[in-house]
Enzyme design. Structure first.
Site, mmCIF file in Angstrom:
data_model
loop_
_atom_site.group_PDB
_atom_site.id
_atom_site.type_symbol
_atom_site.label_atom_id
_atom_site.label_comp_id
_atom_site.label_asym_id
_atom_site.label_seq_id
_atom_site.Cartn_x
_atom_site.Cartn_y
_atom_site.Cartn_z
ATOM 1 N N GLY A 63 -16.645 -0.386 -0.733
ATOM 2 C CA GLY A 63 -16.832 -1.480 0.306
ATOM 3 C C GLY A 63 -15.871 -1.203 1.624
ATOM 4 O O GLY A 63 -14.870 -0.575 1.542
ATOM 5 N N GLY A 110 -17.441 0.249 -5.257
ATOM 6 C CA GLY A 110 -18.980 -0.133 -4.998
ATOM 7 C C GLY A 110 -19.725 0.981 -4.484
ATOM 8 O O GLY A 110 -20.789 1.255 -4.867
ATOM 9 N N GLU A 133 -9.606 -1.375 -7.240
ATOM 10 C CA GLU A 133 -9.666 -2.336 -6.664
ATOM 11 C C GLU A 133 -8.513 -3.583 -7.203
ATOM 12 O O GLU A 133 -7.931 -4.016 -6.335
ATOM 13 C CB GLU A 133 -11.047 -3.255 -6.969
ATOM 14 C CG GLU A 133 -12.224 -2.574 -6.364
ATOM 15 C CD GLU A 133 -12.772 -1.552 -7.228
ATOM 16 O OE1 GLU A 133 -13.928 -1.030 -6.816
ATOM 17 O OE2 GLU A 133 -12.076 -1.135 -8.287
ATOM 18 N N ASP A 141 -15.838 -4.631 -9.459
ATOM 19 C CA ASP A 141 -17.082 -5.213 -9.158
ATOM 20 C C ASP A 141 -18.094 -4.238 -9.106
ATOM 21 O O ASP A 141 -18.227 -3.078 -9.559
ATOM 22 C CB ASP A 141 -16.666 -5.969 -8.105
ATOM 23 C CG ASP A 141 -16.874 -5.485 -6.731
ATOM 24 O OD1 ASP A 141 -16.256 -4.168 -6.718
ATOM 25 O OD2 ASP A 141 -17.368 -5.884 -5.584
#
Length: 375
Positions: A63, A110, A133, A141
């Protein structure tokens, strides 16, 4: 410049993530463009095979942290990109045509969710994977609470909490990639795949296998420490995991533990606790349930409901680059577990991530048609 380049060559469709200077990080534009291509090609009778790769030295570094940081003072500034990404993750996992990722570089967070779920994921000696993360006050995620929780033993907890890096051969050995191909053979493999005129998975597989090598990992690999990891990372709480892991550090041949422990102790206490709970829940959840849960967690974290650690973590890592985050709360013992339980609770039905339930409505549930678009 197009952030995603889509090409049609015969019956093969090629996607190139095209933000090389930004390490192909995931932006709103990149997600929208990628989803459009994948939907179009899944419904195209002439498209047999989908190839995805990254321009430059990264596949995708995950991300766009600066995007999240820049939106910190505007309520739900990044809601749209988060919704679109998790919605897209479901489609990538359940895609109806063979997809192949050619991953010759960084694939993190991601970004790795565009590789791991594919029918074929080809990695090289230049591939670097991690889900780091938790260290910045976020959580694992983009479907990784589903993926990591299904790894053997407690490797999932280990990778999620420590952000440990894996190389190409380790990814194949762990079941997070399907084939290891030396990087100098990748262009030739790509040419062969592009010239294929079939959707037969067995044919695709045999072509990749012509170029691939055995993915034997050496004794120094983290995968050879699985028994110890299972022992420590099966403990109930983050505190107990760290205590157990610390107890092993002084034993002979365990010098590898000290730097990992140091990293754990520098990580956001809130991020670690959310991540462990999410991975543990993920074991009992379907893919759709995991993605819906991750959507809730992300929105609540970006709204700073458990704490503002995520913005402090991004600041320390990428904005000021001082690597001196000031976590609040600063210790695991001070993290309010009731507050954590709160951010896992379901939203009202119309505010949940809308994942299609049947083949008939496969590409429905888009952000544009959600209540969020009109708020």
């Amino acid at each position: 410049m197009e952030v995603v380049v889509g090409e049609e060559v015969g019956n093969v469709r090629l996607i190139t993530l095209n933000r090389p200077r930004q390490l192909n990080v995931i932006s709103s534009q990149l997600v929208s463009s990628l989803a459009n291509y994948l939907e179009q090609w899944e419904n195209d009778h002439n498209a047999n095979l989908i190839l995805i790769k990254g321009a430059g030295r990264a596949f995708s570094a995950g991300g766009d942290l600066k995007m999240f940081y820049d939106g910190r003072n505007s309520k739900d500034a990044c809601l749209q990109v988060v919704y679109r990404m998790y919605w897209l993750c479901y489609h990538i996992h359940t895609y109806k045509k063979p997809q192949i990722a050619l991953v010759n570089g960084i694939a993190m967070g991601g970004g790795a969710s565009l590789m791991v779920p594919l029918k074929f994921s080809v990695v090289t000696e230049k591939t670097v994977f991690a889900t780091p993360e938790a260290s910045i006050g976020f959580h694992t995620d983009c479907g990784f609470s589903y993926i990591l929780s299904r790894l053997p033993g407690h490797l999932g907890e280990y990778f999620a909490l420590t952000g440990a890096r894996l190389n190409g051969k380790e990814l194949v050995a762990a079941g997070l990639a399907t084939h290891f191909v030396p990087s100098d053979k990748l262009p030739e493999l790509e040419q062969r795949l592009v010239s294929l005129n079939t959707a037969e998975e067995s044919v695709v597989k045999s072509v990749i296998e012509e170029f691939s090598m055995d993915a034997d990992v050496d004794e120094g690999s983290i995968l050879s420490k699985k028994a110890l990891i299972d022992e420590c990372f099966s403990k109930e709480s983050v505190e107990e995991i760290i205590e157990s892991f610390s107890g092993e550090a002084s034993k002979e041949a365990n010098e590898w533990i000290s730097p990992v422990l140091k990293g754990l102790k520098r990580s956001s206490p809130t991020g670690l606790k959310i991540t462990l709970k999410s991975i543990r829940e993920g074991r009992k959840q379907t893919l759709a349930e995991c993605l819906k849960k991750e959507f809730r967690l992300t929105i609540n974290i970006l709204r700073t409901i458990p704490s503002a650690d995520v913005y402090e973590g991004i600041r320390a890592l990428t904005i000021d680059k001082d690597n001196e985050p000031k976590w609040n709360p600063s210790t695991l013992g001070e993290v309010d577990n009731e507050k954590l339980d709160l951010i896992f609770q379901q939203f009202e039905d119309n505010l949940e991530l809308n994942i299609p339930e049947t083949v008939d409505n496969r590409w429905e549930g888009k952000f544009e048609n959600s209540i969020y678009a009109s708020l």
